[in-house]
Design a protein around this motif. Structure first.
Motif, PDB file in Angstrom:
ATOM      1  N   GLY A 151       3.703  -1.642 -10.270  1.00 27.94           N
ATOM      2  CA  GLY A 151       3.570  -0.990  -8.902  1.00 27.94           C
ATOM      3  C   GLY A 151       4.899  -0.568  -8.552  1.00 27.94           C
ATOM      4  N   ASP A 152       5.925  -1.115  -8.603  1.00 23.37           N
ATOM      5  CA  ASP A 152       7.127  -0.759  -8.025  1.00 23.37           C
ATOM      6  C   ASP A 152       7.552   0.392  -8.778  1.00 23.37           C
ATOM      7  N   ILE A 153       7.569   0.221 -10.058  1.00 26.30           N
ATOM      8  CA  ILE A 153       8.085   1.448 -11.115  1.00 26.30           C
ATOM      9  C   ILE A 153       7.201   2.944 -10.918  1.00 26.30           C
ATOM     10  N   LEU A 200       0.811  -1.227   0.123  1.00 22.67           N
ATOM     11  CA  LEU A 200       0.166   0.008   0.057  1.00 22.67           C
ATOM     12  C   LEU A 200       0.793   1.138  -0.044  1.00 22.67           C
ATOM     13  N   ARG A 201       0.684   1.932  -0.994  1.00 16.69           N
ATOM     14  CA  ARG A 201       1.675   3.173  -1.246  1.00 16.69           C
ATOM     15  C   ARG A 201       0.686   4.604  -1.363  1.00 16.69           C
ATOM     16  N   PRO A 202       0.594   5.196  -0.361  1.00 16.17           N
ATOM     17  CA  PRO A 202      -0.474   6.275  -0.536  1.00 16.17           C
ATOM     18  C   PRO A 202       0.655   7.633  -1.234  1.00 16.17           C
ATOM     19  N   THR A 222       5.456   3.745  -8.316  1.00 16.23           N
ATOM     20  CA  THR A 222       5.546   4.374  -7.144  1.00 16.23           C
ATOM     21  C   THR A 222       6.872   5.151  -6.939  1.00 16.23           C
ATOM     22  N   ASP A 223       7.880   4.972  -7.775  1.00 24.30           N
ATOM     23  CA  ASP A 223       8.869   5.726  -7.610  1.00 24.30           C
ATOM     24  C   ASP A 223       8.512   7.193  -8.223  1.00 24.30           C
ATOM     25  N   LEU A 224       8.079   7.132  -9.547  1.00 22.66           N
ATOM     26  CA  LEU A 224       7.518   8.246 -10.160  1.00 22.66           C
ATOM     27  C   LEU A 224       6.658   8.836  -9.096  1.00 22.66           C
TER      28      LEU A 224
HETATM   29 MN    MN Z   1      11.127   0.146  -5.699  1.00 26.57          MN
END
Ligand code: MN
Ligand code: IPM
Length: 358
Positions: A248-250, A106-108, A252-254
């Protein structure tokens, strides 16, 4: 204070700046526990690069057994300059995610007032959404292999695994989250269904089937490349996004950059029925180690997410309020390492004070 609950927290500072940011985070989480009348019993674990270099051990099986008995885990970061990439990540971080079946990441994504960010003409009212990243499958499953290694004919495969069970539980969580969040009431499935037609079909079909259970939530679909564009151009369109592990990994860095950088982006590895783990989404930043200059806000916010998940919503809200006061009222000059106007440890003290006063 009434006799509140006691939560047993496993603390893994990890590598690099991990120890400093976790110590700042613990100050704030402890302040919240004192203010809101619950207790934290912590168990410290030294897993990470130094221990691996000394003993050859990354994470013993006995640790996983112990983790299962905890209420939550609070993690700094893993990654060590003297250890080949992949070892600590796979054998510590990914292993915990997989073995404890923390199937949600979960990444707000929330821009707080006063935070410098690169999107012109966008403010806190435009950047407020949540990415629900599948956390146990996809390209992270480790299935694949190499043949003819080292030759011109070498072939490497890394399978993108999507199970109906894994996709369904992730999308259901995202629907529920959108309902609970109660903002734009929109769930956007982010995929690449125009090329990855098999997995795309599974995700879209599952989402359409589940949408019957959530009549108040609007279901939307977006390709991951276009999503990157909209995250920059029209982030206000988003409410809850759900996507596979790698996308999702990519994204969320953006996304983190649009909310002020990795110094502020927090995440939770969540098993809604089990033991979850909370961490900043950044890495161990070896070059800042021991200098008391790294920004601990992501870790502090991850601590807030941990308390929220434990059921201490008021404490979590107090931590978020403290962060907003620190950024919005200019107490913290910048989220960049070395430019905060105070040290890592002092940010922890300040936010702990705000939580207690708040
Ligand atoms: Mn990552
Ligand atoms: C993250 C990190 C990890 C991931 C790495 C360190 C294995 O980038 O939490 O986003 O890819 O999931």
């Amino acid at each position: 204070m009434g006799a509140g609950k006691t939560y047993k927290i496993g603390v893994i500072p990890g590598d690099g700046i991990g120890a400093e940011i976790i110590s700042a985070g613990m100050k704030v989480v402890r302040a919240a526990s004192e203010k809101f009348g619950f207790s934290l019993e912590t168990v410290d674990y030294d897993f990470g690069g130094d221990r691996y270099l000394k003993t050859g051990e990354t994470l013993p099986d006995s640790a996983i057994t112990e983790f299962r008995k905890l209420d939550s885990i609070y993690l700094g970061a893993v990654g060590h300059p003297d250890v080949a990439p992949g070892i600590l990540e796979k054998e510590i971080l990914l292993r915990i995610r997989f073995e404890l079946d923390q199937y949600i990441n979960l990444r707000p994504v929330k821009l707080y007032p006063g935070v410098w960010h690169p999107l012109k003409d966008k403010g806190p009212e435009h950047i407020d959404y949540v990415v629900v990243r599948e956390n146990t499958e996809g390209a992270y499953s480790g299935i694949g292999g190499s043949v003819k290694k080292g030759t011109k004919d070498e072939i490497a495969t890394q399978l993108d695994v999507n199970t109906r069970k894994g996709v369904e539980r992730c999308i259901r969580y995202a629907f529920k989250y959108a309902a609970k969040r109660n903002k734009r009431k929109t769930l956007t499935v982010v995929d690449k269904a125009n090329v990855l037609t098999h997995s795309g079909d599974l995700w879209r079909r599952t989402a359409r089937e589940l949408s019957g259970e959530f009549p108040n939530i609007k279901l939307d679909f977006a390709f991951v490349d276009a999503t990157c564009m909209w995250m920059v151009k029209n982030p206000e369109w988003f409410d809850v996004l759900v996507t596979n592990n790698m996308f999702g990994d990519i994204i969320t860095d953006l996304a983190a950059m649009t909310q002020g950088g990795l110094g502020i982006a927090a995440g939770g590895n969540i098993n809604p029925e089990g033991v979850s783990m909370f961490e900043p989404i950044h890495g161990s930043a070896p070059k800042y180690t021991g200098k008391n200059i790294a920004c601990p806000i992501a870790t502090i916010s991850a601590g807030g997410m941990m308390l929220e998940t434990l059921g201490e919503g008021k404490a979590a809200a107090a931590i978020e309020k403290a962060v907003i006061k620190a950024t919005g009222e200019g107490f913290i000059k910048s989220l960049e390492a070395g430019k905060m106007g105070m040290g890592t440890s002092e940010v922890g003290d300040l936010l702990a004070k705000f939580v207690k006063e708040g």
